[in-house]
Scaffold this motif. Structure first.
Motif, short mmCIF file in Angstrom:
data_model
loop_
_atom_site.label_atom_id
_atom_site.label_comp_id
_atom_site.label_asym_id
_atom_site.label_seq_id
_atom_site.Cartn_x
_atom_site.Cartn_y
_atom_site.Cartn_z
N LYS A 179 -1.31 0.22 -2.54
CA LYS A 179 -1.00 -1.21 -2.70
C LYS A 179 -1.50 -2.00 -1.48
O LYS A 179 -1.83 -3.18 -1.59
N ASN A 180 -1.56 -1.35 -0.32
CA ASN A 180 -2.06 -2.03 0.87
C ASN A 180 -3.56 -2.32 0.77
O ASN A 180 -4.06 -3.18 1.49
N LEU A 181 -4.26 -1.64 -0.12
CA LEU A 181 -5.67 -1.97 -0.35
C LEU A 181 -5.82 -3.37 -0.96
O LEU A 181 -6.88 -3.98 -0.86
N MET A 182 -4.75 -3.87 -1.56
CA MET A 182 -4.79 -5.21 -2.13
C MET A 182 -5.04 -6.25 -1.04
O MET A 182 -5.65 -7.28 -1.31
N MET B 284 -11.72 -6.19 10.51
CA MET B 284 -12.52 -5.15 9.87
C MET B 284 -12.06 -3.75 10.31
O MET B 284 -11.99 -2.83 9.48
N VAL B 285 -11.72 -3.59 11.59
CA VAL B 285 -11.19 -2.31 12.08
C VAL B 285 -9.88 -1.97 11.36
O VAL B 285 -9.65 -0.83 10.95
N ALA B 286 -9.01 -2.96 11.20
CA ALA B 286 -7.75 -2.74 10.49
C ALA B 286 -8.01 -2.32 9.04
O ALA B 286 -7.34 -1.42 8.52
N PHE B 287 -8.99 -2.95 8.40
CA PHE B 287 -9.33 -2.59 7.02
C PHE B 287 -9.85 -1.15 6.95
O PHE B 287 -9.54 -0.42 6.00
N ILE B 288 -10.62 -0.73 7.94
CA ILE B 288 -11.13 0.64 7.96
C ILE B 288 -9.96 1.62 8.04
O ILE B 288 -9.94 2.64 7.33
#
Length: 198
Positions: free
Chosen positions: A12-15, A36-40
């Protein structure tokens, strides 16, 4: 039902990533290097969670006796587990897409129409009433014996008070959700929603 709760929460955090890129497309926002680092890290944690989720059913087949595995029982059990996992991942993917679409469209409508927090809350809840009424009529048993069983005379006032409090709390949550969507970005809103699960 199909996935464990930690795996569901991680996916769900991919949302949040979907919402951030939706803001780039619709609201001309930009994504910083730190974001972007947090998304990775979010993507890597999702991949690791999926690996452990898939390895658990595979490890569970080690307990099958060799004779039953030779008869194909192990293969049937394994295919059943894999199909349940696939269904779970499909539901989470659809849930992420719909959740991101809701947050982005709600923010867009608030911006375009200039709704106040009260207006956003009112119309959002007004749109949910027909769905709730239809499903309540179709699914619920509104017979008198069911009402007496669910609302016994000795606890009826307490139950009705709890229902009224729950409704008032829902109005408050809805109002502050509209306020948060109006005053912050959609990504910030979804990040706050993900942080409450920690």
């Amino acid at each position: 039902q199909y996935l464990s709760i930690p795996v569901y929460t991680i996916f769900k955090n991919l949302m949040i990533i979907l919402i951030a890129y939706g803001e780039v497309l619709w609201f001309s926002r930009h994504i910083t290097a730190l974001t972007m680092v947090a998304f990775i890290f979010v993507v890597l944690s999702s991949i690791l969670a999926a690996l452990t989720d898939v390895s658990n059913p595979i490890d569970g087949t080690a307990n099958i006796p060799p004779a039953s595995a030779a008869m194909g029982i192990g293969l049937d059990m394994m295919s059943n587990m894999v199909s349940r996992l696939n269904a779970g991942y499909i539901w989470v993917f659809v849930n992420c897409l719909m959740g991101a679409a809701y947050v982005l469209l709600m923010r867009k409508r608030i911006k375009v129409t200039g709704f106040s927090d009260w207006d956003s809350m009112f119309y959002n809840n007004l749109l949910s009433i027909p769905v709730l009424v239809v499903f309540s009529i179709v699914v619920e048993d509104w017979g008198s014996e069911n009402l007496v069983r669910n609302f016994p005379l000795e606890t009826r006032n307490v139950l009705l008070s709890a229902i009224a409090f729950s409704g008032a709390a829902a109005v408050g949550i809805s109002y502050f959700t509209a306020w948060c969507m109006r005053t912050t970005s959609s990504t910030t809103y979804s990040m706050v929603g993900a942080l409450n699960k920690l």
